[in-house]
Design an enzyme around this catalytic site. Structure first.
Site, mmCIF file in Angstrom:
data_model
loop_
_atom_site.group_PDB
_atom_site.id
_atom_site.type_symbol
_atom_site.label_atom_id
_atom_site.label_comp_id
_atom_site.label_asym_id
_atom_site.label_seq_id
_atom_site.Cartn_x
_atom_site.Cartn_y
_atom_site.Cartn_z
ATOM 1 N NE ARG A 217 -4.379 -1.340 0.274
ATOM 2 C CZ ARG A 217 -4.467 -2.641 -0.688
ATOM 3 N NH1 ARG A 217 -3.571 -2.673 -1.836
ATOM 4 N NH2 ARG A 217 -5.668 -3.140 -0.653
ATOM 5 C CG HIS A 265 -3.899 -0.028 -6.580
ATOM 6 N ND1 HIS A 265 -3.854 0.376 -5.321
ATOM 7 C CD2 HIS A 265 -3.894 -1.570 -6.382
ATOM 8 C CE1 HIS A 265 -4.245 -0.555 -4.463
ATOM 9 N NE2 HIS A 265 -4.397 -1.611 -5.257
HETATM 10 P P1 NDP Z 1 -1.685 -11.734 4.460
HETATM 11 O O1 NDP Z 1 -2.536 -11.374 5.336
HETATM 12 O O2 NDP Z 1 -1.878 -13.297 3.792
HETATM 13 O O3 NDP Z 1 -0.360 -11.626 4.745
HETATM 14 C C1 NDP Z 1 0.187 -10.669 5.283
HETATM 15 C C2 NDP Z 1 1.604 -10.782 5.766
HETATM 16 O O4 NDP Z 1 2.320 -9.558 6.463
HETATM 17 C C3 NDP Z 1 1.955 -12.053 6.929
HETATM 18 O O5 NDP Z 1 3.050 -12.886 6.593
HETATM 19 C C4 NDP Z 1 2.021 -11.098 8.051
HETATM 20 O O6 NDP Z 1 2.699 -11.634 9.078
HETATM 21 C C5 NDP Z 1 2.903 -9.852 7.705
HETATM 22 N N1 NDP Z 1 2.925 -8.913 8.478
HETATM 23 C C6 NDP Z 1 1.607 -8.003 8.940
HETATM 24 N N2 NDP Z 1 1.989 -7.048 9.883
HETATM 25 C C7 NDP Z 1 3.590 -7.234 9.905
HETATM 26 C C8 NDP Z 1 4.776 -6.431 10.608
HETATM 27 N N3 NDP Z 1 4.377 -5.580 11.314
HETATM 28 N N4 NDP Z 1 5.846 -6.840 10.410
HETATM 29 C C9 NDP Z 1 5.872 -7.845 9.692
HETATM 30 N N5 NDP Z 1 5.238 -8.536 8.927
HETATM 31 C C10 NDP Z 1 3.954 -8.223 9.210
HETATM 32 O O7 NDP Z 1 -1.871 -10.878 3.085
HETATM 33 P P2 NDP Z 1 -1.673 -11.026 1.497
HETATM 34 O O8 NDP Z 1 -0.526 -11.839 1.257
HETATM 35 O O9 NDP Z 1 -3.214 -11.507 0.923
HETATM 36 O O10 NDP Z 1 -1.655 -9.430 1.053
HETATM 37 C C11 NDP Z 1 -0.778 -8.620 1.538
HETATM 38 C C12 NDP Z 1 -1.137 -7.280 1.058
HETATM 39 O O11 NDP Z 1 -0.840 -7.007 -0.613
HETATM 40 C C13 NDP Z 1 -2.429 -6.691 1.338
HETATM 41 O O12 NDP Z 1 -2.773 -6.409 2.502
HETATM 42 C C14 NDP Z 1 -2.638 -5.419 0.266
HETATM 43 O O13 NDP Z 1 -2.168 -4.503 0.847
HETATM 44 C C15 NDP Z 1 -1.539 -5.852 -0.728
HETATM 45 N N6 NDP Z 1 -2.239 -6.329 -2.167
HETATM 46 C C16 NDP Z 1 -2.027 -5.200 -3.035
HETATM 47 C C17 NDP Z 1 -2.556 -5.560 -4.631
HETATM 48 C C18 NDP Z 1 -2.299 -4.742 -5.650
HETATM 49 O O14 NDP Z 1 -2.971 -4.415 -6.515
HETATM 50 N N7 NDP Z 1 -1.277 -3.962 -5.495
HETATM 51 C C19 NDP Z 1 -3.497 -6.565 -4.565
HETATM 52 C C20 NDP Z 1 -3.671 -7.358 -3.430
HETATM 53 C C21 NDP Z 1 -3.004 -7.065 -2.152
HETATM 54 P P3 NDP Z 1 2.370 -13.336 9.857
HETATM 55 O O15 NDP Z 1 2.464 -14.259 8.965
HETATM 56 O O16 NDP Z 1 3.322 -13.495 11.020
HETATM 57 O O17 NDP Z 1 0.666 -12.859 10.171
HETATM 58 C C1 OXD Z 2 -6.786 -5.413 -3.262
HETATM 59 C C2 OXD Z 2 -6.104 -4.508 -4.197
HETATM 60 O O1 OXD Z 2 -6.717 -5.180 -1.936
HETATM 61 O O2 OXD Z 2 -6.509 -4.494 -5.354
HETATM 62 O O3 OXD Z 2 -7.352 -6.327 -3.747
HETATM 63 O O4 OXD Z 2 -5.150 -3.752 -3.900
#
Ligand code: NDP
Ligand code: OXD
Length: 302
Positions: A217, A265
């Site tokens: 993000r 995005h």
């Molecule tokens: P998940 O919830 O599956 O994974 C999140 C990961 O981040 C986990 O490994 C978690 O750790 C880690 N995490 C959370 N907080 C912290 C922290 N403070 N320090 C270190 N690690 C942390 O999310 P997804 O993989 O499904 O998606 C990730 C992000 O990708 C979404 O939230 C969104 O922001 C972004 N996204 C962007 C898109 C785009 O079009 N650009 C589309 C879709 C998503 P733990 O495993 O220990 O819980």
């Molecule tokens: C999502 C994105 O969160 O598009 O799916 O970023």
């Protein structure tokens, strides 16, 4: 029980047959709600401001993977993020593309091409590039597998540091993780803990000339800290799919800086059928009192 649909109208013809086949009720807009007490779930990017209109609301479904855009929900209302293999694969593809483009100096070659300049630079081995994936959730794990399969030396960092498909660091080892990341890939959710996590201090812990791939993000990254890191040579190039704000204003320096490539995005877009199937699965879970798919821990923010 009904689901109120407040997303892109073009998705309705795809969702309608999925709901009909599952015997679930789909309401196409707030205007079409006859009895607000019937609404048990709302699928949206942004929910209506006044949710108290729906006394039996039990879940809000984010039609994307992220949930940071949603306001706090009333007590007792669950939050589900759309789990869709397509979203995860699309972001993985964008990250692999961006990583390869940076690994193979594409920002430099694009600039040279515009000037009609035929000049090669040393071609590095994938094995010589250490990639660090910040956020090893569903998407980070997929990206790590693909990048490791291409021969990069990949490590990941998650909050817990639990074992993953590549060597893992935990949040308390952030500095050591940054110091070994020639290319940093951000795939974090945006939470109070991760807002501004890419700042002067963290970027300056990267090796000189590091690359940055940002698909989490926009608010993870302090754009001025990035500019300082670029000017200091700490970061040599970056590819960003997310910015703060979005849309990025047309006159923003990041558009025209040759060391950066910005996409608007577009790493992923929720496939209508996958989104519909996820919403049906939430309705089925609510009906049977089963665990809600994609349930978000609202206190943690992801
Ligand atoms: P998940 O919830 O599956 O994974 C999140 C990961 O981040 C986990 O490994 C978690 O750790 C880690 N995490 C959370 N907080 C912290 C922290 N403070 N320090 C270190 N690690 C942390 O999310 P997804 O993989 O499904 O998606 C990730 C992000 O990708 C979404 O939230 C969104 O922001 C972004 N996204 C962007 C898109 C785009 O079009 N650009 C589309 C879709 C998503 P733990 O495993 O220990 O819980
Ligand atoms: C999502 C994105 O969160 O598009 O799916 O970023």
């Amino acid at each position: 029980m009904a689901l109120l649909f407040l997303s892109t109208p073009a998705r309705i013809p795809v969702w309608r047959p999925l709901f009909d086949a599952a015997g679930e009720t789909l309401i196409e807009s707030e205007d079409a709600v006859c009895d607000p007490a019937e609404v048990t779930a709302i699928a949206c990017w942004q929910p209506p401001e006044d949710l108290s209109r729906y006394p039996n609301l039990r879940a809000v479904i984010s039609v994307g993977a992220g949930v940071d855009h949603l306001p706090p929900l009333p007590q007792g209302v669950a939050l589900s993020r759309t789990l869709a293999p397509g979203i995860e694969a699309m972001v993985r593809d964008w990250v692999v593309m961006a990583s390869l483009m940076l690994h193979r100096d594409m920002p430099t070659y694009l600039e040279q091409a515009r000037a009609g300049e035929w000049r090669g630079h040393p071609v590095p081995l994938a094995a010589s590039r250490r990639i660090g994936i910040l956020g090893m959730g569903r998407i980070g794990t997929l990206a790590a597998e693909s990048l490791a399969a291409l021969g990069f030396e990949v490590a990941g960092l998650s909050r817990s540091g639990k074992a993953g498909v590549v060597p893992m660091f935990a949040a308390q080892d952030f500095k050591a993780f940054l110091e070994r990341s020639d290319m940093l890939v951000c795939l974090l959710p945006l939470t109070p803990e991760t807002r501004g996590i890419l700042n002067d201090e963290t970027l300056s812990a990267l090796p000189m000339g590091a690359k940055l791939v940002q698909a989490g993000r926009g608010a993870h990254l302090d754009a001025e800290a990035l500019r300082r890191a670029l000017d200091a040579g700490r970061i040599s190039a970056a590819m960003l799919d997310v910015t703060d704000p979005e849309p990025l204003p047309a006159d923003h320096w990041m558009w025209s800086d040759p060391r950066l490539i910005v996409t608007p995005h577009v790493a992923a877009e929720t496939d209508a059928a996958e989104g519909g199937r996820h919403a049906v699965s939430v309705m089925t879970a609510l009906r049977h009192g089963a665990p809600i798919p994609g349930l978000v821990d609202q206190s943690r923010g992801y």
